[in-house]
Design an enzyme around this catalytic site. Structure first.
Site, PDB file in Angstrom:
ATOM      1  CB  CYS A   1     -40.832 -21.117  42.063  1.00 58.77           C
ATOM      2  SG  CYS A   1     -40.789 -22.991  42.263  1.00 58.77           S
TER       3      CYS A   1
ATOM      4  NE  ARG B   1     -37.986 -26.474  35.633  1.00 57.46           N
ATOM      5  CZ  ARG B   1     -36.949 -27.108  35.539  1.00 57.46           C
ATOM      6  NH1 ARG B   1     -36.066 -26.813  34.599  1.00 57.46           N
ATOM      7  NH2 ARG B   1     -36.568 -27.773  36.524  1.00 57.46           N
TER       8      ARG B   1
ATOM      9  CB  SER C   1     -39.101 -30.559  40.335  1.00 57.30           C
ATOM     10  OG  SER C   1     -40.107 -30.525  39.304  1.00 57.30           O
TER      11      SER C   1
ATOM     12  NE  ARG D   1     -47.041 -37.340  40.326  1.00 56.33           N
ATOM     13  CZ  ARG D   1     -48.054 -38.359  40.775  1.00 56.33           C
ATOM     14  NH1 ARG D   1     -49.239 -38.025  40.540  1.00 56.33           N
ATOM     15  NH2 ARG D   1     -47.589 -39.443  40.947  1.00 56.33           N
ATOM     16  CD  GLU D   2     -46.933 -27.893  43.789  1.00 56.78           C
ATOM     17  OE1 GLU D   2     -45.847 -27.928  43.727  1.00 56.78           O
ATOM     18  OE2 GLU D   2     -47.345 -27.398  44.633  1.00 56.78           O
TER      19      GLU D   2
ATOM     20  CD  GLN E   1     -45.128 -25.002  38.026  1.00 53.74           C
ATOM     21  OE1 GLN E   1     -44.010 -25.310  37.471  1.00 53.74           O
ATOM     22  NE2 GLN E   1     -44.936 -24.411  38.842  1.00 53.74           N
TER      23      GLN E   1
ATOM     24  N   GLY F   1     -52.168 -16.027  43.827  1.00 56.10           N
ATOM     25  CA  GLY F   1     -52.039 -16.762  42.756  1.00 56.10           C
ATOM     26  C   GLY F   1     -52.181 -18.200  42.965  1.00 56.10           C
TER      27      GLY F   1
ATOM     28  CE1 TYR G   1     -45.365 -22.186  45.961  1.00 52.59           C
ATOM     29  CE2 TYR G   1     -43.982 -20.452  44.758  1.00 52.59           C
ATOM     30  CZ  TYR G   1     -44.005 -21.630  45.556  1.00 52.59           C
ATOM     31  OH  TYR G   1     -42.857 -22.223  45.937  1.00 52.59           O
ATOM     32  CB  ALA G   2     -51.466 -17.723  47.013  1.00 52.49           C
TER      33      ALA G   2
END
EC number: 1.2.1.70
Length: 436
Positions: A47, A49, A110, A116-117, A121, A193, A195-196
């Site tokens: 979201c 980069r 970030s 941590r997400e 990714q 997805g 993110y949701a």
């Protein structure tokens, strides 16, 4: 081989530019690897980069040709001027590219420092490249080193211990302007997805259970069966939007809701999709509070200085170790190639001897003596090669054996399976757009 990266993120351009560039990334694909100037390619799209990690030959101009091809492809696919695309990327090579990836994967780059997400990714980016057949051996080693670095930071520092993420900060902002507590609020989530999924978990943790889910691709029913909430159909969408206190966009749909089609009433709109689910003009509507990724970035709290410093020290150490390992691997491959070449010459000459004089004891003694001589002759070059590698000058040895013996060092073979990574998956734009 040369590793390099093209970096476009919230650190060097605005998020609209990142989103625009992302629309052209799908055209890169295996063609540039199988038929173009690249030996490997891994795409990291989140979201905040867009980063392209490539491997090219070490000869002069190969990286430049690879970058030119990537820029041209993105420009054509996204209908953008090439100079705009090129100017939107920062280009990093070898150690700088590795250091940057290690910094990114640990959450130091970030919008919410320490999240941590991003680790999930980065892991998925390598998995996708493997599936497409674009992950070269060196890129695999780079991304596996990044995963190890993230685990070290997670276990040895307090970075990210507070569990902050883009989702959590966005919901904090929504809570500040809300008039209805989460337990009573009606919330509508766009997208199905990763993110949701992270959003649903965060809402549940805050006591929000009146959640509707809409998916333009029809996946809402399957998604809610696993994660909770109530699916919303196309026919029910307008009614659900009208009744919602909070509307959260996670899908990255191609056509954002405009102010003309947005329902009247009091709504908090959280748009966390890079390509926007809602047109920014809805912020001008009466009763609408709009929270965007840019809002989140500006509101993200600072991590403790000691945690950040400790994490950066780990990144620096990991970068040095990666460089040293890569230098040693390169020179070891060159030594093997030189040894194979000289032994092949010896075997050819011994075949001539046996053909002429037979395979008796004298031939065996001669072969033994010649092999001892070969080992003695190779000893000094091998010692020198390892010394050059320790100084980061292994390319000099590789260039020398190519010039003297016409030996080209083969590319290291990719490993069969990546290192396990148990880090929970975070959100990424590519997955959002596939699954929403």
């Amino acid at each position: 081989m040369v590793l390099f990266s093209l970096v476009s993120s919230h650190k060097n351009v605005d998020l609209n530019t990142v989103a625009t560039l992302t629309t052209g990334v799908g055209a890169l694909g295996p063609a540039l690897v199988n038929e173009g100037p690249l030996k490997g390619l891994v795409t990291l799209s989140t979201c905040n980069r867009l980063e392209l990690y490539g491997e090219a030959l070490a000869t002069d101009g190969d990286v430049d040709r690879a970058v030119d091809a990537m820029v041209a492809t993105i420009s054509d696919a996204a209908d953008l001027d090439e100079s705009f695309v090129r100017g939107s990327f920062e280009i990093l090579r070898d150690e700088d590219a590795a250091s940057h990836l290690f910094t990114v994967v640990t959450g130091l780059e970030s919008a919410v420092v320490g999240e941590r997400e991003i680790t999930g990714q980065v892991r998925r980016a390598l998995m996708n490249a493997r599936e497409e057949g674009t992950a070269s051996g060196e890129l695999i080693r780079l991304f596996e080193a990044a995963a190890r670095t993230a685990r070290t930071v997670g276990t040895e520092t307090a970075l990210g211990e507070r569990g902050r993420s883009i989702v959590s900060v966005a919901l904090d902002l929504a809570e500040e302007v809300a008039t209805t507590p989460w337990k009573e609020a009606h919330t509508l989530v766009f997208g199905t997805g990763a993110y949701a999924g992270a959003t649903m978990a965060a809402l549940s943790a805050r006591g929000c259970h009146n959640v509707w889910v809409y998916s333009a691709s029809g996946r809402a029913e399957e998604f809610t069966a696993k994660r909770g909430g109530t699916p919303v159909t196309d026919a029910e969408l307008t009614q659900a939007m009208t009744a919602s206190d909070v509307i959260i966009g996670c899908s990255g749909g191609s056509t954002p809701f405009s102010s003309e089609t947005f329902p009247e009433g009091n709504h908090i709109v959280v748009d966390m999709a890079l390509t926007r689910d809602f047109d920014p003009s809805i912020a001008d509507l009466d009763g609408v509070e709009l929270i965007t990724l840019e809002s989140v970035r500006l509101a993200a709290p600072e991590e403790a200085n000691e945690s950040v410093s400790a994490a950066r020290a780990i990144v620096e150490k990991a970068t040095r170790e990666f460089r040293a390992h890569r230098n040693q691997q390169n020179v070891d491959d060159a030594i093997v190639a030189l040894r194979r070449h000289t032994m092949a010459v010896l075997d050819t000459e011994m075949d001539k001897v046996r053909h002429q004089y037979g395979c008796g004891a004298q031939a065996d003694q001669l072969e033994f003596a010649m092999r001892r001589m070969m080992h003695s002759l190779l000893h000094t070059p091998m010692v020198k090669a390892r010394k050059l590698a320790a100084e980061g000058r292994e390319q000099e040895f590789m260039d020398a054996i190519e010039a003297l013996y016409d030996i080209t060092v083969p590319e290291p073979a990719a490993e069969d399976s990546p290192e396990a990574d148990t880090t929970p998956a975070g959100h990424d734009v590519a997955e959002q757009q596939k699954a929403s």
